[in-house]
Design a protein around this motif. Sequence first.
Motif, short mmCIF file in Angstrom:
data_model
loop_
_atom_site.label_atom_id
_atom_site.label_comp_id
_atom_site.label_asym_id
_atom_site.label_seq_id
_atom_site.Cartn_x
_atom_site.Cartn_y
_atom_site.Cartn_z
N GLU A 262 23.20 71.04 42.73
CA GLU A 262 23.12 69.62 43.07
C GLU A 262 21.72 69.31 43.58
O GLU A 262 21.08 70.15 44.22
N LYS B 14 21.56 64.22 46.52
CA LYS B 14 23.00 63.96 46.39
C LYS B 14 23.72 64.33 47.69
O LYS B 14 24.57 63.58 48.18
N TYR B 15 23.37 65.48 48.29
CA TYR B 15 23.97 65.86 49.57
C TYR B 15 23.63 64.82 50.64
O TYR B 15 24.47 64.49 51.49
N LYS C 194 22.85 61.57 50.23
CA LYS C 194 23.59 60.33 49.98
C LYS C 194 25.02 60.45 50.49
O LYS C 194 25.54 59.57 51.18
N ASP C 195 25.68 61.57 50.15
CA ASP C 195 27.08 61.75 50.54
C ASP C 195 27.23 61.82 52.06
O ASP C 195 28.17 61.24 52.63
N TYR C 196 26.33 62.52 52.73
CA TYR C 196 26.41 62.65 54.19
C TYR C 196 26.20 61.30 54.87
O TYR C 196 26.91 60.93 55.81
N LEU D 289 26.80 58.31 53.64
CA LEU D 289 27.95 57.44 53.43
C LEU D 289 29.18 57.93 54.21
O LEU D 289 29.98 57.11 54.68
N ASP D 290 29.33 59.24 54.36
CA ASP D 290 30.42 59.77 55.18
C ASP D 290 30.27 59.31 56.63
O ASP D 290 31.25 58.97 57.30
N ASP E 18 20.25 58.53 43.00
CA ASP E 18 20.96 58.68 44.26
C ASP E 18 20.53 57.61 45.27
O ASP E 18 21.37 57.09 46.02
N ASP F 161 22.16 54.32 44.24
CA ASP F 161 23.59 54.31 44.53
C ASP F 161 23.86 54.23 46.03
O ASP F 161 24.82 53.58 46.46
N LEU F 162 23.03 54.89 46.82
CA LEU F 162 23.17 54.82 48.28
C LEU F 162 22.98 53.38 48.76
O LEU F 162 23.80 52.86 49.53
N GLU G 2 25.92 51.07 47.67
CA GLU G 2 27.16 51.28 48.41
C GLU G 2 27.03 50.80 49.86
O GLU G 2 27.98 50.26 50.42
#
Length: 329
Positions: A158, A162-163, A165-167, A169-170, A203, A206-207, A210
């Motif tokens: 990955e 990507k990591y 962005k996910d963190y 949003l979490d 990414d 998308d971040l 969102e």
Amino acid sequence: VEFENIYFIYIDAVSLQQFKHKLPKTRDLIEKMLYTNNNKEEFFQKFEAFQFVKYHSVGINTAPNLFPLFYGNFMGFDKGVFVGRYLKEKGFITGAEHNSCNRGVFDFPPKKFGELKMGGYDHENFGLFCDTNYNDKLHSWSAWQGRNSKFRRCLYDEQTSKYMKDYFLDFCKKYENERKYFSTIFTDAHEGTLEAVKYIDDDLHDLLLELLTKYFNDKSIILILSDHGANLPWIDDVLLSSQKKIENFLGLFLMILPNRTNINKEIIHYNEQTLVTPLDIYSTLLDMIHVNKSSMHHSMLGESVFRKLDRKKRNCAYLNIESDYCKCD
């Protein structure tokens, strides 16, 4: 405004022009929110984006620009207050991440900055990028691996973006109804070819989308910025390019606000064409959370961009930018 959501997106070593050139999807998303766009889609009518075209670095590399950004003073003064301290005092839950093996763009070692400490965040996403499959501790400036690589920054199949962005949003999902501050720092432009940064475009787009769709209310703000433009050695250094020096000192500073806000946007539009520095971003952050600056700890040269700046006096000499560095007086 009593801000509830402060989102801070930082890309190391990218100028406004390189941002527009290398990250077209993200650029197009932001341009849909500019006030000059007379055909805004219904969704984007909820927001307004600003671009500070005279945002100017105060130093040639990261440290002298990040110190005023986070501490509100010039690096050599050894005085300042880490902005995270004020955020916590005002009740914000704080988080930060950086796809490099340190706790910020650079740590603030005591031997260099006396008693000044960076301070921690409530949530931190740094350790992942200390993995030896990504970070070579003995060769941290390698162009082949890790935070300064000229290749796509990947770990376990990955992209590191990507990591991140996910963190991010979490964190927003976990504290959806809380006052929060989150800072994400990408080092993908920190390499000589200026090519690796293009891989974060999807990414980052998308971040942002969102955040705007799910975690952005009338008391939210997004800041997108850099410390400076490209300054790592490459062919333009061999050619003694004058354009490279301009690129180095004119960084990136964008802002997204809700359209429904009682902040005077005409003042911000005026300041978009006014010389501003990292000190002004620090002062703007304090203004967001209603903190009065103290001359004992902060430079009085920093001013909030929510208040009309005096263009007549805002020049390199007044702002303490060395004449050799001055590109936008």
